[in-house]
Design a protein around this motif. Structure first.
Motif, PDB file in Angstrom:
ATOM      1  N   GLU A   1      50.622  70.761  11.952  1.00 16.41           N
ATOM      2  CA  GLU A   1      50.417  69.187  11.633  1.00 16.41           C
ATOM      3  C   GLU A   1      51.372  68.298  12.295  1.00 16.41           C
ATOM      4  N   ILE A   2      51.104  67.195  12.840  1.00 14.40           N
ATOM      5  CA  ILE A   2      51.836  66.536  13.819  1.00 14.40           C
ATOM      6  C   ILE A   2      53.150  66.043  13.344  1.00 14.40           C
ATOM      7  N   ASP A   3      53.323  65.821  12.117  1.00 19.66           N
ATOM      8  CA  ASP A   3      54.816  65.562  11.519  1.00 19.66           C
ATOM      9  C   ASP A   3      55.800  66.951  11.780  1.00 19.66           C
ATOM     10  N   ILE A   4      55.282  68.044  11.636  1.00 20.80           N
ATOM     11  CA  ILE A   4      55.833  68.980  11.721  1.00 20.80           C
ATOM     12  C   ILE A   4      55.972  69.336  13.100  1.00 20.80           C
TER      13      ILE A   4
ATOM     14  N   ALA B   1      53.303  76.895  29.959  1.00 22.31           N
ATOM     15  CA  ALA B   1      51.990  77.443  29.447  1.00 22.31           C
ATOM     16  C   ALA B   1      51.870  76.974  28.178  1.00 22.31           C
ATOM     17  N   ASP B   2      52.901  77.080  27.229  1.00 22.19           N
ATOM     18  CA  ASP B   2      52.822  76.543  25.888  1.00 22.19           C
ATOM     19  C   ASP B   2      52.439  75.163  25.848  1.00 22.19           C
ATOM     20  N   LEU B   3      53.031  74.283  26.444  1.00 19.29           N
ATOM     21  CA  LEU B   3      52.426  72.754  26.436  1.00 19.29           C
ATOM     22  C   LEU B   3      51.337  72.705  26.951  1.00 19.29           C
ATOM     23  N   ILE B   4      50.702  73.347  28.128  1.00 22.76           N
ATOM     24  CA  ILE B   4      49.453  73.073  28.438  1.00 22.76           C
ATOM     25  C   ILE B   4      48.250  73.816  27.673  1.00 22.76           C
ATOM     26  N   ARG B   5      48.754  74.615  26.945  1.00 20.44           N
ATOM     27  CA  ARG B   5      47.745  75.234  25.596  1.00 20.44           C
ATOM     28  C   ARG B   5      47.596  73.945  24.534  1.00 20.44           C
ATOM     29  N   LEU B   6      48.840  73.356  24.348  1.00 16.92           N
ATOM     30  CA  LEU B   6      48.610  72.412  23.322  1.00 16.92           C
ATOM     31  C   LEU B   6      47.829  71.384  23.745  1.00 16.92           C
ATOM     32  N   LEU B   7      47.756  70.949  25.108  1.00 18.47           N
ATOM     33  CA  LEU B   7      46.907  69.984  25.662  1.00 18.47           C
ATOM     34  C   LEU B   7      45.393  70.402  25.414  1.00 18.47           C
ATOM     35  N   ILE B   8      45.310  71.650  25.219  1.00 22.06           N
ATOM     36  CA  ILE B   8      43.732  72.200  25.406  1.00 22.06           C
ATOM     37  C   ILE B   8      43.422  72.235  23.843  1.00 22.06           C
ATOM     38  N   GLU B   9      44.373  72.946  23.083  1.00 23.07           N
ATOM     39  CA  GLU B   9      43.800  73.329  21.783  1.00 23.07           C
ATOM     40  C   GLU B   9      44.185  72.385  20.784  1.00 23.07           C
TER      41      GLU B   9
ATOM     42  N   THR C   1      45.324  68.619  18.597  1.00 24.07           N
ATOM     43  CA  THR C   1      44.737  67.349  18.645  1.00 24.07           C
ATOM     44  C   THR C   1      45.488  66.234  19.406  1.00 24.07           C
ATOM     45  N   LEU C   2      44.853  65.259  19.386  1.00 20.44           N
ATOM     46  CA  LEU C   2      45.200  64.152  20.520  1.00 20.44           C
ATOM     47  C   LEU C   2      46.619  63.531  20.294  1.00 20.44           C
ATOM     48  N   GLU C   3      46.949  63.409  18.977  1.00 26.43           N
ATOM     49  CA  GLU C   3      48.652  63.278  18.493  1.00 26.43           C
ATOM     50  C   GLU C   3      49.408  64.355  19.000  1.00 26.43           C
ATOM     51  N   HIS C   4      48.987  65.643  18.976  1.00 29.06           N
ATOM     52  CA  HIS C   4      49.843  66.693  19.841  1.00 29.06           C
ATOM     53  C   HIS C   4      50.016  66.370  21.280  1.00 29.06           C
ATOM     54  N   GLN C   5      48.724  66.028  21.828  1.00 31.19           N
ATOM     55  CA  GLN C   5      48.834  65.738  23.280  1.00 31.19           C
ATOM     56  C   GLN C   5      49.804  64.670  23.621  1.00 31.19           C
ATOM     57  N   ILE C   6      49.703  63.366  22.696  1.00 27.58           N
ATOM     58  CA  ILE C   6      50.624  62.497  23.027  1.00 27.58           C
ATOM     59  C   ILE C   6      52.034  62.853  22.961  1.00 27.58           C
ATOM     60  N   ALA C   7      52.286  63.723  21.955  1.00 31.26           N
ATOM     61  CA  ALA C   7      53.698  64.308  21.968  1.00 31.26           C
ATOM     62  C   ALA C   7      54.084  64.854  23.009  1.00 31.26           C
ATOM     63  N   VAL C   8      53.065  65.905  23.593  1.00 36.02           N
ATOM     64  CA  VAL C   8      53.413  66.579  24.846  1.00 36.02           C
ATOM     65  C   VAL C   8      53.881  65.764  25.885  1.00 36.02           C
ATOM     66  N   ALA C   9      52.932  64.626  26.104  1.00 35.78           N
ATOM     67  CA  ALA C   9      53.260  63.517  27.189  1.00 35.78           C
ATOM     68  C   ALA C   9      54.392  62.904  27.209  1.00 35.78           C
TER      69      ALA C   9
ATOM     70  N   GLY D   1      42.447  63.603  31.765  1.00 33.96           N
ATOM     71  CA  GLY D   1      41.753  62.206  31.826  1.00 33.96           C
ATOM     72  C   GLY D   1      41.693  61.465  30.329  1.00 33.96           C
ATOM     73  N   GLU D   2      42.619  61.817  29.496  1.00 35.21           N
ATOM     74  CA  GLU D   2      42.343  61.155  28.242  1.00 35.21           C
ATOM     75  C   GLU D   2      43.502  59.751  28.248  1.00 35.21           C
ATOM     76  N   ALA D   3      42.762  58.767  27.928  1.00 35.39           N
ATOM     77  CA  ALA D   3      43.377  57.414  28.201  1.00 35.39           C
ATOM     78  C   ALA D   3      44.840  57.520  27.595  1.00 35.39           C
ATOM     79  N   VAL D   4      44.853  57.525  26.239  1.00 40.52           N
ATOM     80  CA  VAL D   4      46.106  57.403  25.656  1.00 40.52           C
ATOM     81  C   VAL D   4      47.279  58.484  25.760  1.00 40.52           C
ATOM     82  N   THR D   5      46.811  59.581  26.491  1.00 43.95           N
ATOM     83  CA  THR D   5      47.599  60.567  26.939  1.00 43.95           C
ATOM     84  C   THR D   5      48.446  60.451  27.806  1.00 43.95           C
ATOM     85  N   MET D   6      47.531  59.460  29.060  1.00 44.20           N
ATOM     86  CA  MET D   6      48.110  59.155  30.225  1.00 44.20           C
ATOM     87  C   MET D   6      49.076  57.901  30.075  1.00 44.20           C
ATOM     88  N   THR D   7      48.744  57.100  29.017  1.00 42.17           N
ATOM     89  CA  THR D   7      49.406  55.981  28.815  1.00 42.17           C
ATOM     90  C   THR D   7      50.787  56.269  28.524  1.00 42.17           C
TER      91      THR D   7
END
Length: 375
Positions: free
Chosen positions: A98-101, A115-123, A125-133, A150-156
């Motif tokens: 979960e995202i807090d962890i 490769a691990d970070l791209i996997r997070l972007l694919i698999e 949640t959106l909160e995880h993707q924002i953390a990657v960004a 092309g996810e708006a909040v992740t690109m922001t």
């Protein structure tokens, strides 16, 4: 829920310490398992574990973490987020938790590869993707993967990451995306990798406040950038940069035009010329009166107002109206009435109702109307 108590660290991986770890590992008690997990973590923070113990420690971490309660996993993630000795499999497990962890691990772990970070972007949640960004020092490969999705909040979030390796090609793609994603515009305006060419492109989509920021940063003449937005607006609506209203809608009766002018002059001389006349003129379908009153109220020329009313974007008219005291909330209905009298002009392309005071609006309108091209 268990209360997490961190074990005191020991100075070395001596025989006594290893014996205690093995004893805890054989225990079936949940408390002993949690003690083992935190004891190993504390020891590893003090000194990297011996190579011969690495396989055993990897198994301990993976097994116990999968069974540990949330507060234990959270404590563990915070303790080992920046460690280079942790088992990679454990880091990836926590990164998918979960995202807090997951957040501290995603943010800081040197063991997470592209490769691990791209996997997070694919698999994940959106909160995880924002953390990657938001991850410091994000590589260009992951930057491209974020933009590709092309996810708006992740690109922001990416646009706000000053340390990410965003090359000029990626910046250009983000600026292009800002045309549809308003949230991208402010962080891109402030981004250190924004150059003059991209600033001119970004200028087409931002509001007046951000335009001023761009001009101050790059010391570019407003008129030059306004020419770019006029061209972009014309392209988006598929018409010349500035076009006249259809002939059927134009006021050609010189006698009536002169009558409207005399009325405006009379009201102005008596101190009775008010913004309310603009609404009244439109309700009575008197476009010439509206234009002349707007020009007189703002101290604008007839030509400036004529072009502003017939522009491919509603922004010049918006600026002129705000400059003379028309309320922002009233402008939308006023615009509808204007378009009824002009065959649909001004157009919809590339404008935003940016909050500003009358002085700033007047200045911006005059700058935009300096060199309108008439076709």
């Amino acid at each position: 829920m268990s209360v997490v108590q961190l074990e005191p660290t020991r100075a070395a991986w001596d025989d006594q310490t290893v014996s205690q770890l093995l004893t805890l590992a054989r225990s079936r008690s949940a408390d002993d398992r949690q003690r083992l997990l935190l004891r190993v973590t504390s020891l590893c923070e003090t000194a990297s574990p011996p190579a011969e113990l690495a396989p055993m420690l990897g198994d301990i971490f993976l097994t116990l973490t999968a069974q540990a309660e949330r507060d234990i996993r959270l404590a563990l993630a915070e303790r080992i987020a920046g460690a280079d000795w942790a088992p990679p499999a454990l880091i990836n497990m926590l990164a998918l938790d979960e995202i807090d962890i997951a957040r501290p691990v995603i943010t800081a772990s040197p063991l997470l590869k592209d490769a691990d970070l791209i996997r997070l972007l694919i698999e994940a949640t959106l909160e995880h993707q924002i953390a990657v960004a938001r991850r410091p020092g994000l590589s260009g490969v992951v930057v491209d993967a974020i933009i590709d999705r092309g996810e708006a909040v992740t690109m922001t979030a990416l646009a706000s990451n000053r340390t990410a390796q965003i090359g000029q090609a990626a910046m250009h793609r983000l600026v292009e995306q800002s045309r549809r994603i308003a949230g991208l515009r402010a962080p891109l305006t402030r981004h250190p990798r924004l150059n003059e060419q991209l600033a001119q492109e970004l200028y087409q989509w931002v509001g007046q406040a951000l335009r001023q920021s761009i001009c101050e940063r790059f010391r570019i003449d407003d008129a030059q950038l306004n020419a770019a937005i006029q061209q972009a607006a014309a392209t988006s609506v598929g018409t010349p940069e500035w076009r006249a209203a259809p002939a059927s809608r134009m006021v050609e009766n010189r006698e009536r035009a002169e009558m409207e002018r005399r009325l405006v002059d009379k009201l102005q001389a008596a101190g009775q010329l008010r913004p309310g006349l603009l609404v009244r003129a439109l309700r009575e379908q008197r476009l010439e009166l509206f234009e002349q009153a707007l020009a007189a109220l703002g101290g604008f020329s007839d030509a400036q107002i004529h072009h502003g009313v017939r522009a491919p974007t509603a922004e010049p008219l918006y600026l002129a109206c705000i400059a003379v005291g028309v309320d922002k909330a009233v402008f939308a209905s006023l615009l509808v009435e204007v378009r009824k009298l002009t065959g649909g002009l001004p157009g919809d392309a590339g404008w935003t109702a940016t909050p500003m005071n009358s002085h700033s609006a007047s200045r911006a309108f005059r700058q935009m109307m300096e060199k309108p091209s008439i076709v």
